[in-house]
Write a protein that holds these residues in place. Sequence first.
Motif, PDB file in Angstrom:
ATOM      1  N   ALA A 129       0.834  -1.206   0.000  1.00 54.33           N
ATOM      2  CA  ALA A 129       0.000   0.000   0.000  1.00 54.33           C
ATOM      3  C   ALA A 129       0.869   1.256   0.000  1.00 54.33           C
ATOM      4  CB  ALA A 129      -0.928  -0.002   1.217  1.00 54.33           C
ATOM      5  N   MET A 130       1.998   1.183   0.701  1.00 54.67           N
ATOM      6  CA  MET A 130       2.916   2.320   0.758  1.00 54.67           C
ATOM      7  C   MET A 130       3.507   2.606  -0.622  1.00 54.67           C
ATOM      8  SD  MET A 130       6.153   2.819   3.305  1.00 54.67           S
ATOM      9  CE  MET A 130       6.951   4.419   3.467  1.00 54.67           C
ATOM     10  N   ILE A 131       3.889   1.555  -1.339  1.00 56.62           N
ATOM     11  CA  ILE A 131       4.430   1.719  -2.690  1.00 56.62           C
ATOM     12  C   ILE A 131       3.407   2.399  -3.594  1.00 56.62           C
ATOM     13  CG2 ILE A 131       5.165   0.469  -4.768  1.00 56.62           C
ATOM     14  CD1 ILE A 131       6.377  -1.649  -2.879  1.00 56.62           C
ATOM     15  N   ASP A 132       2.160   1.963  -3.476  1.00 59.36           N
ATOM     16  CA  ASP A 132       1.099   2.526  -4.299  1.00 59.36           C
ATOM     17  C   ASP A 132       0.872   4.002  -3.979  1.00 59.36           C
ATOM     18  OD1 ASP A 132      -1.187   2.240  -6.181  1.00 59.36           O
ATOM     19  OD2 ASP A 132      -2.363   2.662  -4.386  1.00 59.36           O
ATOM     20  N   THR A 133       0.888   4.330  -2.688  1.00 62.21           N
ATOM     21  CA  THR A 133       0.634   5.703  -2.251  1.00 62.21           C
ATOM     22  C   THR A 133       1.778   6.634  -2.631  1.00 62.21           C
ATOM     23  OG1 THR A 133      -0.662   4.866  -0.378  1.00 62.21           O
ATOM     24  CG2 THR A 133       0.034   7.167  -0.280  1.00 62.21           C
ATOM     25  N   VAL A 134       3.026   6.165  -2.452  1.00 62.03           N
ATOM     26  CA  VAL A 134       4.196   6.991  -2.763  1.00 62.03           C
ATOM     27  C   VAL A 134       4.227   7.345  -4.240  1.00 62.03           C
ATOM     28  CG1 VAL A 134       6.720   6.972  -2.898  1.00 62.03           C
ATOM     29  CG2 VAL A 134       5.588   6.169  -0.834  1.00 62.03           C
ATOM     30  N   GLY A 135       3.674   6.469  -5.083  1.00 63.04           N
ATOM     31  CA  GLY A 135       3.661   6.717  -6.523  1.00 63.04           C
ATOM     32  C   GLY A 135       2.757   7.856  -6.930  1.00 63.04           C
ATOM     33  N   ARG A 136       1.872   8.292  -6.048  1.00 61.79           N
ATOM     34  CA  ARG A 136       0.975   9.409  -6.357  1.00 61.79           C
ATOM     35  C   ARG A 136       1.690  10.723  -6.041  1.00 61.79           C
ATOM     36  NH1 ARG A 136      -3.839   6.882  -2.749  1.00 61.79           N
ATOM     37  NH2 ARG A 136      -4.001   4.848  -3.790  1.00 61.79           N
ATOM     38  N   LEU A 142       4.389  14.089   1.195  1.00 63.52           N
ATOM     39  CA  LEU A 142       5.260  13.023   1.681  1.00 63.52           C
ATOM     40  C   LEU A 142       5.188  12.854   3.199  1.00 63.52           C
ATOM     41  CD1 LEU A 142       7.254  10.868   0.779  1.00 63.52           C
ATOM     42  CD2 LEU A 142       9.093  12.537   1.055  1.00 63.52           C
ATOM     43  N   SER A 143       5.110  13.970   3.932  1.00 60.26           N
ATOM     44  CA  SER A 143       5.059  13.878   5.398  1.00 60.26           C
ATOM     45  C   SER A 143       3.778  13.187   5.854  1.00 60.26           C
ATOM     46  CB  SER A 143       5.135  15.278   6.019  1.00 60.26           C
ATOM     47  OG  SER A 143       4.036  16.075   5.609  1.00 60.26           O
ATOM     48  N   VAL A 144       2.686  13.406   5.132  1.00 58.07           N
ATOM     49  CA  VAL A 144       1.420  12.743   5.444  1.00 58.07           C
ATOM     50  C   VAL A 144       1.544  11.245   5.195  1.00 58.07           C
ATOM     51  CG1 VAL A 144      -1.024  12.539   4.824  1.00 58.07           C
ATOM     52  CG2 VAL A 144       0.047  14.794   4.959  1.00 58.07           C
ATOM     53  N   ILE A 145       2.194  10.875   4.097  1.00 56.48           N
ATOM     54  CA  ILE A 145       2.391   9.464   3.766  1.00 56.48           C
ATOM     55  C   ILE A 145       3.214   8.770   4.848  1.00 56.48           C
ATOM     56  CG2 ILE A 145       3.500   7.871   2.143  1.00 56.48           C
ATOM     57  CD1 ILE A 145       2.851   9.880  -0.079  1.00 56.48           C
ATOM     58  N   VAL A 146       4.316   9.404   5.258  1.00 57.36           N
ATOM     59  CA  VAL A 146       5.198   8.826   6.287  1.00 57.36           C
ATOM     60  C   VAL A 146       4.437   8.648   7.593  1.00 57.36           C
ATOM     61  CG1 VAL A 146       7.241   9.231   7.693  1.00 57.36           C
ATOM     62  CG2 VAL A 146       7.318   9.709   5.245  1.00 57.36           C
ATOM     63  N   ASP A 147       3.688   9.684   8.004  1.00 58.43           N
ATOM     64  CA  ASP A 147       2.916   9.605   9.252  1.00 58.43           C
ATOM     65  C   ASP A 147       1.890   8.473   9.202  1.00 58.43           C
ATOM     66  OD1 ASP A 147       4.307  11.709  10.309  1.00 58.43           O
ATOM     67  OD2 ASP A 147       2.778  13.221   9.861  1.00 58.43           O
TER      68      ASP A 147
END
Length: 200
Positions: free
Chosen positions: A126-133, A138-143
């Motif tokens: 799921a992280m790979i998919d989200t990072v691709g957007r 980025l800080s929201v994704i990491v959190d």
Amino acid sequence: MKEMSYGNGEQVPQCVDAEEAVLGGILCDPNAISLVSEILHPRDFYINAHSLIYQAALDVMNSNKPVDIISVPIQLNNKKQLDIVGGQTYIAQLCDRVVSTLNIDNSAKEISEKYKRRQIIQIGLAMIDTVGRQNEDLSVIVDEFQSKLFELSKSAITDTTESVETLFPKVYQKVQGQNLVEDAIDDFLPTGFYDLDELT
């Protein structure tokens, strides 16, 4: 049964043999359910039929009835799930495969660990998919993913920690008729703060 794999061809973490061993042990030994009920959750099972069988065993246990090869199929039948799990024939096969319930708790821990590994993989995918957007901050994704990993690690700690409901009766029984000072010394766990250790 066809085994699932992820995009890189790696097999999904699972141990069907351990699942069968645990369920067979539960069906053949009425005391076995008490050894694994604090370790395993129905969701931990890789095979859906195994999850249904285990949930039925927990339902029987929670109704204060003996968990065995008779009561569990009855519970499954009442929930219209007996045919879904393979019927009485599969239940009997599970029991036939059991040699001993001596290490059933270790098998339960293995099943739980495989489940957590599957969860970590799902979080990673799921992280790979989200990072691709590219429009995602980025800080929201990491959190978000730190939070998910924290929740998973917290559940791992909870699985190995006794609840107050199960721990209190043990403590109460120990207190009755025993030397509390000697017991306290024997059971003392240093905190690393010397003044506090002296007081407690």
